[in-house]
Design a protein around this motif. Structure first.
Motif, PDB file in Angstrom:
ATOM      1  N   PRO A  15      -7.468   8.248   0.143  1.00  0.00           N
ATOM      2  CA  PRO A  15      -6.547   7.479   1.147  1.00  0.00           C
ATOM      3  C   PRO A  15      -7.550   7.572   2.536  1.00  0.00           C
ATOM      4  CG  PRO A  15      -6.040   9.940   0.999  1.00  0.00           C
ATOM      5  CD  PRO A  15      -6.943   9.444   0.046  1.00  0.00           C
ATOM      6  N   LYS A  16      -8.364   6.416   2.163  1.00  0.00           N
ATOM      7  CA  LYS A  16      -9.350   5.907   3.435  1.00  0.00           C
ATOM      8  C   LYS A  16      -8.728   5.075   4.328  1.00  0.00           C
ATOM      9  CE  LYS A  16     -13.586   6.362   0.540  1.00  0.00           C
ATOM     10  NZ  LYS A  16     -14.714   5.848   0.178  1.00  0.00           N
ATOM     11  N   GLY A  17      -7.407   4.828   4.537  1.00  0.00           N
ATOM     12  CA  GLY A  17      -7.063   3.941   5.633  1.00  0.00           C
ATOM     13  C   GLY A  17      -6.177   3.035   4.776  1.00  0.00           C
ATOM     14  N   PRO A  77       0.953  -1.260  -0.063  1.00  0.00           N
ATOM     15  CA  PRO A  77       0.064   0.044  -0.151  1.00  0.00           C
ATOM     16  C   PRO A  77       1.032   1.035   0.084  1.00  0.00           C
ATOM     17  CG  PRO A  77      -0.503  -1.457   1.980  1.00  0.00           C
ATOM     18  CD  PRO A  77       0.929  -1.996   1.163  1.00  0.00           C
ATOM     19  N   VAL A  78       0.638   2.081  -1.101  1.00  0.00           N
ATOM     20  CA  VAL A  78       1.550   3.181  -1.134  1.00  0.00           C
ATOM     21  C   VAL A  78       0.673   4.430  -1.500  1.00  0.00           C
ATOM     22  CG1 VAL A  78       3.805   1.976  -1.561  1.00  0.00           C
ATOM     23  CG2 VAL A  78       2.301   2.553  -3.395  1.00  0.00           C
ATOM     24  N   ALA A  79      -0.336   4.450  -0.985  1.00  0.00           N
ATOM     25  CA  ALA A  79      -1.199   5.712  -1.230  1.00  0.00           C
ATOM     26  C   ALA A  79      -1.466   6.563  -0.419  1.00  0.00           C
ATOM     27  CB  ALA A  79      -2.719   5.142  -1.877  1.00  0.00           C
ATOM     28  N   GLY A  80      -0.717   6.365   0.727  1.00  0.00           N
ATOM     29  CA  GLY A  80      -0.959   7.335   1.835  1.00  0.00           C
ATOM     30  C   GLY A  80      -0.432   8.897   1.301  1.00  0.00           C
ATOM     31  N   LEU A  81      -0.888   9.695   2.371  1.00  0.00           N
ATOM     32  CA  LEU A  81      -0.297  11.080   1.972  1.00  0.00           C
ATOM     33  C   LEU A  81       1.105  11.632   2.347  1.00  0.00           C
ATOM     34  CD1 LEU A  81      -3.676  12.923   2.837  1.00  0.00           C
ATOM     35  CD2 LEU A  81      -2.912  12.322   0.295  1.00  0.00           C
ATOM     36  N   PHE A  88       0.983  -2.997  -6.351  1.00  0.00           N
ATOM     37  CA  PHE A  88       1.113  -1.649  -5.901  1.00  0.00           C
ATOM     38  C   PHE A  88      -0.172  -1.061  -5.539  1.00  0.00           C
ATOM     39  CE2 PHE A  88       5.398  -1.813  -8.205  1.00  0.00           C
ATOM     40  CZ  PHE A  88       6.059  -2.339  -6.951  1.00  0.00           C
ATOM     41  N   VAL A  89      -0.723  -0.570  -4.401  1.00  0.00           N
ATOM     42  CA  VAL A  89      -1.964   0.168  -4.238  1.00  0.00           C
ATOM     43  C   VAL A  89      -1.350   1.699  -4.384  1.00  0.00           C
ATOM     44  CG1 VAL A  89      -4.025   0.724  -2.951  1.00  0.00           C
ATOM     45  CG2 VAL A  89      -2.779  -1.769  -3.017  1.00  0.00           C
ATOM     46  N   ASN A  90      -1.716   2.298  -5.693  1.00  0.00           N
ATOM     47  CA  ASN A  90      -1.100   3.667  -5.827  1.00  0.00           C
ATOM     48  C   ASN A  90      -2.100   4.669  -5.731  1.00  0.00           C
ATOM     49  OD1 ASN A  90       1.602   3.629  -6.778  1.00  0.00           O
ATOM     50  ND2 ASN A  90       0.828   2.213  -8.599  1.00  0.00           N
ATOM     51  N   THR A 123       2.120  12.631   5.285  1.00  0.00           N
ATOM     52  CA  THR A 123       2.108  14.233   5.960  1.00  0.00           C
ATOM     53  C   THR A 123       3.249  14.395   7.092  1.00  0.00           C
ATOM     54  OG1 THR A 123       0.411  13.400   7.617  1.00  0.00           O
ATOM     55  CG2 THR A 123      -0.546  14.599   5.509  1.00  0.00           C
ATOM     56  N   ARG A 124       3.476  13.254   7.290  1.00  0.00           N
ATOM     57  CA  ARG A 124       4.640  13.334   8.628  1.00  0.00           C
ATOM     58  C   ARG A 124       5.997  13.716   8.091  1.00  0.00           C
ATOM     59  NH1 ARG A 124       4.232   8.186  11.397  1.00  0.00           N
ATOM     60  NH2 ARG A 124       3.524   7.613   9.409  1.00  0.00           N
ATOM     61  N   PHE A 125       6.079  13.591   6.710  1.00  0.00           N
ATOM     62  CA  PHE A 125       7.304  14.017   5.948  1.00  0.00           C
ATOM     63  C   PHE A 125       7.115  14.936   5.066  1.00  0.00           C
ATOM     64  CE2 PHE A 125      10.937  10.949   6.572  1.00  0.00           C
ATOM     65  CZ  PHE A 125      12.001  11.839   6.208  1.00  0.00           C
TER      66      PHE A 125
HETATM   67  P1  UTP Z   1       0.906   5.608   7.177  1.00  0.00           P
HETATM   68  O1  UTP Z   1      -0.053   6.147   8.145  1.00  0.00           O
HETATM   69  O2  UTP Z   1       2.359   5.323   7.797  1.00  0.00           O
HETATM   70  O3  UTP Z   1       1.024   6.489   5.721  1.00  0.00           O
HETATM   71  O4  UTP Z   1       0.577   4.259   6.503  1.00  0.00           O
HETATM   72  P2  UTP Z   1       0.791   8.111   5.786  1.00  0.00           P
HETATM   73  O5  UTP Z   1      -0.737   7.991   5.812  1.00  0.00           O
HETATM   74  O6  UTP Z   1       1.063   8.113   4.388  1.00  0.00           O
HETATM   75  O7  UTP Z   1       1.583   8.911   6.624  1.00  0.00           O
HETATM   76  P3  UTP Z   1       1.395  10.135   7.269  1.00  0.00           P
HETATM   77  O8  UTP Z   1       0.765   9.511   8.808  1.00  0.00           O
HETATM   78  O9  UTP Z   1       0.450  11.058   6.565  1.00  0.00           O
HETATM   79  O10 UTP Z   1       2.582  10.817   7.512  1.00  0.00           O
HETATM   80  C1  UTP Z   1       1.040   3.154   6.142  1.00  0.00           C
HETATM   81  C2  UTP Z   1       1.213   2.739   4.760  1.00  0.00           C
HETATM   82  O11 UTP Z   1      -0.065   2.403   4.421  1.00  0.00           O
HETATM   83  C3  UTP Z   1      -0.077   3.334   3.148  1.00  0.00           C
HETATM   84  C4  UTP Z   1       0.884   4.220   3.075  1.00  0.00           C
HETATM   85  O12 UTP Z   1       1.211   4.660   1.807  1.00  0.00           O
HETATM   86  C5  UTP Z   1       2.075   3.712   3.884  1.00  0.00           C
HETATM   87  O13 UTP Z   1       2.644   2.648   3.003  1.00  0.00           O
HETATM   88  N1  UTP Z   1      -1.523   3.943   3.096  1.00  0.00           N
HETATM   89  C6  UTP Z   1      -2.096   4.731   4.324  1.00  0.00           C
HETATM   90  C7  UTP Z   1      -2.501   3.711   1.521  1.00  0.00           C
HETATM   91  O14 UTP Z   1      -1.851   3.275   0.924  1.00  0.00           O
HETATM   92  N2  UTP Z   1      -3.710   4.281   1.821  1.00  0.00           N
HETATM   93  C8  UTP Z   1      -4.246   5.160   3.048  1.00  0.00           C
HETATM   94  O15 UTP Z   1      -5.272   5.293   2.927  1.00  0.00           O
HETATM   95  C9  UTP Z   1      -3.328   4.994   4.150  1.00  0.00           C
END
Ligand code: UTP
Length: 294
Positions: free
Chosen positions: A110-112, A12-16, A57-59, A18-20
């Motif tokens: 990005p629903k989690g 899963p690589v679709a997160g935002l 990859f979940v993009n 935000t911490r970085f």
């Molecule tokens: P994290 O919570 O560490 O990533 O999710 P994030 O949300 O990108 O980071 P912050 O908290 O905003 O800094 C763990 C993994 O799950 C993926 C992220 O890409 C990361 O590899 N993820 C998370 C998704 O693919 N989709 C989501 O909706 C949330």
């Protein structure tokens, strides 16, 4: 008893990320580099070393660099070839999976993490699969996912990588309630997402390596958002307790949380010190730096 082989891994690589920010404003967190390769390649290399053949990859939006990274780079490689740069050409081509073995699916919002894994359901099908969170990087003599696969081959069911954390950190992780525990493998009796230290059932937490049964998708399908208003993978995993074996494994390596600045810098230092090209010079530099600081 033999269990179906783990052939597929979901990233899963679709997160935002935000911490970085601002590093992740125009670039995926998973493309941040530790030593000489992006986090996502460390994860794919680890998967491949455990015999995993298909990489899903979940993009999210703007993450096409990840797909490109695992493709041939025609212009670059033609140029390197013409210039006789064989070693560089080898490094560029080192981790291009077999044609058809990379699958990209989209998580439109990005629903989690739970929702991201569910987005991979058709690509995974009806077989056990690995999940990697690429921002969790593990340095060790043995690949973390390989250790999980070995345990899965003995026990079947769901297997997760676990580590002990200080009690004040339990609210950052999924935490286990454990049954039988031999100090290496713990039977999972319950799971809680980010519990406060005073109510956490233990200090054993899940890190970003999992082997999951396909029944997980049925639970994810019905899963409503909970903690942080996100669909949590932990909640769906908790629903499988009792219906299939479920174990946590204390893996042997060291885990770095590369989703944070500190973890990312620590990972670069640790991987750099182990590297045969730069390790000795980096150690001398770090020692000097610390001496001058102290
Ligand atoms: P994290 O919570 O560490 O990533 O999710 P994030 O949300 O990108 O980071 P912050 O908290 O905003 O800094 C763990 C993994 O799950 C993926 C992220 O890409 C990361 O590899 N993820 C998370 C998704 O693919 N989709 C989501 O909706 C949330």
């Amino acid at each position: 008893m033999t269990y179906p082989r783990v052939r597929k891994a979901v990233f899963p690589v679709a997160g935002l990320g935000t911490r970085f920010l601002p590093a992740t404003k125009a670039m995926a967190k998973e493309m941040l580099t530790v030593l000489d390769r992006p986090l996502i390649q460390h994860a794919v290399d680890e998967a491949a070393s455990a015999g995993i053949e298909q990489f899903i990859f979940v993009n999210g939006r703007g993450k096409s660099a990840i797909d490109d990274h695992f493709d041939l780079a025609f212009e670059l490689e033609r140029t390197l070839e013409a210039r006789g740069k064989t070693a560089e050409l080898g490094r560029s081509r080192a981790m291009v999976p077999m044609p058809g073995n990379v699958i990209s699916v989209r998580q439109q919002q990005p629903k989690g993490l739970g929702h991201a894994v569910w987005c991979a359901r058709h690509a995974v099908g009806d077989e056990p699969f690995a999940v990697f969170l690429p921002d969790d990087l593990v340095l060790g003599d043995r690949p973390c996912i390989g250790e999980l696969v070995e345990l899965y081959e003995r026990t079947g069911g769901n297997v997760v990588a676990i580590q002990d954390v200080p009690r004040e950190h339990t609210n950052r992780y999924g935490v286990l309630d454990v049954g039988e525990d031999d100090g290496h493998v713990a039977e999972v009796k319950g799971l809680v997402e980010k519990p406060e230290p005073d109510v956490a059932p233990s200090t054993l937490t899940i890190i970003g390596r999992y082997i999951l049964l396909p029944e997980m998708f049925e639970h994810l399908e019905r899963q409503e958002p909970t903690a942080g208003n996100e669909v949590q993978l932990t909640d769906a995993m908790a629903k499988m307790i009792g219906s299939a074996p479920f174990h946590g494994l204390r893996f042997s390596g060291t885990r770095f949380d590369c989703g944070t600045k500190l973890g990312f810098l620590q990972a670069n230092l640790a991987f750099g010190l182990e590297d045969e090209d730069v390790g000795v010079d980096l150690a001398a530099f770090a020692k000097n730096l610390l001496l001058n600081k102290g």
